[in-house]
Structure formats: C-alpha cells, structure tokens
Scaffold this active site. Structure first.
Site: not given
Ligand code: TNX
Length: 496
Positions: A307-308
C-alpha cells in the site's frame, strides 16, 4: 413528546400485527451476535447449575466452553461423562465451521463436522448461557464468508503477547477466524529474522511518539499462533513492502540505494519510504523475511502489504511486489496484498484487500481479472481507528467518523460494481494504532464495532437489520463489563 407518541403508535402497530398473526406473546429477542443463519424457539429449555457436566470428544473445546461460561457468569461447570451439555462430532453436513445447537428440557447438544464447528457452536451456547434459565431453541448455523478477520497494527504501537492473546479471545467470542498481524511499518519492525540483526536491534526500538517499541522472538510469535489456533483463529502475518519500510531501511544501510541508513521515524506520515528497486540486497531481504514467516506460520497466507507507495515508478513498484510474491509461493504459501498490489502480476490463488473507499476500485478490478479474490476492508466502514464521532478520545477521521450503524449497515457483495459474493473471500476490520497507546484505547475503538462487523461477515444479508442487531447487542454490555472491556457507549444503542 414526539418520541413518546411514536413509541405508542409503534406499540399499537405491533399489537395489531401480533393479534392478526395469532401469536401468543412477544418472545424477547435472544442476545445472539453474530445472528445465526437459522434460529427456532422450542417450548422448553433448562436451567444451568453449578457443577453441571460438559461431555465431549473434543476436550479442548469443552474446556474452553467451561472457561468461557465461568468468565461470563461465574458459574463453574465440569468436564465428564453423560453431561447435560454435549458436544458431538456427528453432523458431517454442517461443513467446516457450521454446527447445529439444540437446547431443550434435557439440556444442550452441539453437533458439528469438525472441532472448529463445535467451537463456533460453543460461542453461541456461551451467549445463551448468560441467563441461567436457558430458553429452548434450535439453531442451525454456518458462516456467510470463509474469511472473517481483524487486523492489528503492532508496528505503530507494539503490543506484548498477552495483549494479542486478549484480542484473540475477543475475536473468537464473535466467531472471527483470521488475525492479520501488521508486523512492520515505518515506525517499527516487530519480528526477529535470522541474519538481519538490525531489524530487532534498531528497527524494533521505536514506535509512534517515541515509546520503547518491542518485537516478537520466534518463540513469542509461535505462542501467538498456538493460542490463536486453539481458538480456531489463523494468523496471517504481514510484512509491508515496498513502502512503509523506514524501520527496515534504518536498520540495515545496505538496503538503501545510496547505502546510507535514514533516521528512525516516529511520526505518522505515510508514503515516504521504499525498498531499493533492482538491488541484490532487496531480493535477499525479501527471500529471508518471507522464508522465516513461512516457516513460523502454519496458515496458508502471507501478506506482503503493497500500500501507499509514493517513491517508486509503477515499474519499480511492480518489480518489488512481484519479487515478494514469488518468495511467498516459493515457500509454499499464498499471497495477500493491499488493493494496490492488483496492478502487478499476481500468482494464482492471491487475495487483495480493498480499503480505499475514496479511491477508485481499478486495482481491485485488475486483481479480480487475474483470478484473485477480494477481502473487503472499506475504510469508512471497518477501519477501527476511525473515531465514532468528534468526541471520541483517540483515533483519526480521514475516512470520516464511523458510528456503530455505519460499521453494520453495508453489504460486502454490493460495495463494488461487478464484484459480487462469489469474488469475495470475506471481510476484515483493521485497527491501525498511530493514536492507540493503551489496551483501554484499543478496546474502546474495537467495541462495539467488532461484534457489528463480525455479523456483517457471518450472517446472511437477508437476516440482518440494524435495529434488531442493536436489540441483540445491548445486553452484551453486562458481559463486557465483567471482562473489563472498555467500550464506546454509542447513542445509537439503548444500553441496559
Ligand atoms: C492507511 S490502509 C494505511 C495505514 C494507516 C491507516 C490509518 C492502508 C493499507 N494503509 O498505513 O495506518 O491508513 O488509518
């Protein structure tokens, strides 16, 4: 005044309905959460007494039932032959987690196909046994989704083994079966990996806000796995790569493209760190870490995060995620990743975890097009670190505030167009701990949303309604007080 009139009117309507259908008396709702797939009331129940006997071919499940009833009510039962409470492995049709439960004048009987099914049924019986005169009932039950999880972030704030065990107990009481441990992030690395001493020497020594951090030895981790397994909860460990890796980068300079270790980080920003693409040490690191996690974890899944990431090109991102995924399959496990991992080539059998309600679901769609299944973790519904309302003493609000009815009132199968029931592996709540320092704070964010989301994951959609859930949930506050659980007294529930 208006409320009073509305209540009177409602009462009148209910009376008319009751008379019209020939019903005798309004049966009070049984305080069962998650609501079983089918519940039928019988004429006679029985009264549970201290010293009553539990009989079972599965002594561990029976012992846990006895322990649970004592924790809930103070009543002491015993293990033995010819008991009034029997747990039998004689319902092959019940499936892996299903069970049948009958309470009548003779006592209680739980039937299942597996010890796991008996354990789930035992949780239902525990809830019925909170009143000494147990009503007659026939329950036939099995879960809607196979994956009913809770993620605990032990990276932002570390939690010792005993706290994780307590969390597992709370999960198991509501029939959850997956504990996803978010073991690594920018602010801390929480698992010992042979050959990488910096991870525990340096990476584990920080947490958000500058506290002491901590980590699990292999023995600690095995003890969590064992305890969870006894409660039929699988542990899915997550090592979050290629981003969320500042703690690792700070521990081993050779992991950095320039060979220079950054400072440890104790803030709460995301997106700024990444492993070095194309470097041999990156591949060696991923292989060593995932090999160790595979060796320590009996369950099928390893979570590789994903993620991210703001620091890598799409190509660099995919290269590292695919290396990690290959290391997972090379060690005989299957991949779980956050939704962003759907943009990479996923091995067969992978799962992606949808979380970003304000972003587009394209990555999830790309994953599903590759044959992956989806775990539903929409932040605005199931992120337990979101505040209930502006007055909540800890938590964040970036996905909005999430009251108990927001956590309850949604259908995983209609959340994303084109991703229906058959593409969904299950539902998972997530407790990120940037703002969560104490166990009381952790529990306060978890209760009562954990039971609400457990019902989303277990109970058929057609049987669910918030008002009925609220009525079944409210009496449970008494037992939470007994357990010493700090819970949010939501104004949407009429508490006892
Ligand atoms: C988003 S959700 C994150 C976490 C944060 C969380 C805080 C996801 C996959 N990443 O890094 O802790 O928000 O709510």
């Amino acid at each position: 005044m208006r409320v009073v009139w509305r209540r009177l009117l409602l009462g009148l309507v209910m009376l008319v309905v009751a008379c019209g259908s020939g019903a005798q008396e309004e049966e009070p709702q049984l305080s069962l959460v998650p609501l079983p797939a089918s519940v039928t009331r019988l004429q006679n129940g029985f009264t549970l007494k201290a010293g009553d006997t539990v009989t079972s071919a599965e002594p561990s499940v029976a012992a846990q039932l006895i322990h649970g009833i004592e924790a809930d009510t103070g009543l002491e039962l015993k293990l033995g032959a010819k008991g009034r409470i029997r747990l039998d492995l004689d319902a092959p049709q019940a499936g892996t987690e299903g069970y049948e439960l009958t309470v009548d004048a003779d006592g209680a009987r739980i039937s299942a196909a597996t010890p796991e099914g008996l354990f789930r049924g035992a949780q239902t019986f525990r809830q019925l046994a909170r009143v000494p005169a147990i009503p007659g009932v026939r329950v036939s039950d099995r879960p809607r989704f196979a994956w009913r999880g809770a993620m605990l972030d032990v990276a932002r704030h570390f939690r010792p083994v005993a706290d994780v065990k307590r969390f597992v107990d709370l999960m198991a009481a509501y029939k959850l079966n997956v504990l996803h441990l978010h073991l690594t992030d920018d602010q801390g690395w929480r698992i010992a990996i042979p050959g990488w001493p910096g991870l525990t020497g340096i990476g584990a020594a920080t947490e958000v806000g500058g506290g002491p951090g901590g980590f699990y030895t292999a023995a600690d981790y095995r003890e969590i796995v064992r305890y969870a397994q006894e409660r039929f909860v699988r542990v899915v460990p997550e090592v979050d790569v290629p981003g969320h890796t500042n703690a690792a980068l700070a521990s081993h300079p050779e992991l950095n493209c320039d060979g220079v270790a950054p400072e440890p980080y104790t803030g709460i920003k995301v997106g700024f760190s990444a492993l070095c693409p194309g470097k041999a040490e990156t591949a060696r690191f991923l292989n060593d870490v995932l090999k160790e996690l595979a060796a320590l974890t009996p369950g099928h899944h390893l979570h590789i995060g994903g993620d991210e990431v703001e620091k890598l090109s799409e190509r660099e991102y995919a290269q590292i995620v695919e290396l990690a995924a290959q290391a997972v399959t090379a060690n005989g496990k299957e991949v779980v990743g956050w939704q962003e991992a759907g943009a990479t080539v996923l091995p067969a059998g992978s799962l992606v975890q949808y979380w970003q309600t304000n972003g587009g679901p394209e990555d999830v769609e790309r994953a599903v097009a590759q044959g992956a299944k989806v775990i539903m973790s929409p932040a605005s519904r199931v992120y337990l670190d979101m505040k209930y309302d502006d007055a909540t003493r800890v938590g964040q609000t970036w996905a909005g505030t999430t009251e108990i009815d927001d956590a309850y009132d949604w259908d995983p199968a209609t959340l994303i167009d084109g991703i229906g029931e058959d593409r969904i592996e299950g539902v998972e709540m997530a407790l990120w701990t940037e703002t969560v320092v104490t166990m009381d704070d952790l529990e306060h964010l978890t209760f009562p949303r954990l039971p609400a989301i457990a019902e989303v994951a277990w109970t058929p959609q057609s049987e669910r309604s918030f008002d009925a859930f609220a009525a079944r949930l409210a009496p449970m506050a008494t037992v939470w007080d007994r357990w010493g659980v700090d819970y949010h007294r939501s104004a949407r529930i009429t508490w006892p």
